[in-house]
Scaffold this motif. Structure first.
Motif: not given
Length: 127
Positions: A115-124
Motif C-alpha cells: 500500500s502507498v498512503s497519500y495522506g499519512r505524512t507528519a503535519r506540523r
C-alpha cells in the motif's frame, strides 16, 4: 572436614551436551514486524477488522529451519517515498534486527509494498 570453596567453578560439560535455545517462529515474526515499522517512510495501516485479527501493515511471515530464517514482509509506505529506497532499508534493518536479537542467519528478506498512503505524512503546526 574442609568446607567447599564457594568461588571454585565446576567444569562445564561440552557445548553439544548443554542443551539448546529454540526461538519460536512467532518471536521471529514479531521481531521482523517491529523492525519493519522502525524504518523511515514505513507507515502503520490497520482497518477495523485488522485491529481484531492483528493483520495490519507492516506484517511479516517467516520460515525458520534450525538456526536460519527466511522473512517475507509486507509494508505500507508514504507518498512520494522512493520504493527501491524503502524496500532496501526494510531488508537491511529486518535482517540486522532478526540476526542480532535471535542469533539466526537470515538467508533472505523479501519485501512487498502492499500500500502507498497519500495522506499519512507528519503535519506540523504553524503558529
Amino acid at each position: 572436614m574442609a568446607a567447599a570453596d564457594p568461588t571454585a567453578r565446576r567444569a562445564l560439560p561440552p557445548v553439544d551436551e548443554r542443551g539448546r535455545t529454540v526461538v519460536a517462529d512467532a518471536v521471529v515474526r514479531r521481531i521482523a514486524t517491529i523492525a519493519a515499522r522502525e524504518v523511515d517512510d514505513v507507515v502503520v495501516e490497520r482497518s477495523g477488522l485488522d485491529r481484531i485479527t492483528g493483520r495490519g501493515l507492516p506484517h511479516a511471515d517467516v520460515v525458520v529451519a534450525g538456526q536460519t530464517s527466511r522473512v517475507s514482509v509486507e509494508v505500507a509506505t508514504r507518498w512520494p517515498a522512493p520504493l527501491s529506497t524503502v524496500t532496501a532499508a526494510v531488508q537491511d534493518h529486518v535482517r540486522e534486527r532478526v540476526s542480532t536479537l535471535t542469533g539466526m542467519t537470515v538467508t533472505a528478506v523479501d519485501v512487498r509494498v502492499a500500500s502507498v498512503s497519500y495522506g499519512r505524512t507528519a503535519r506540523r503546526r504553524v503558529e
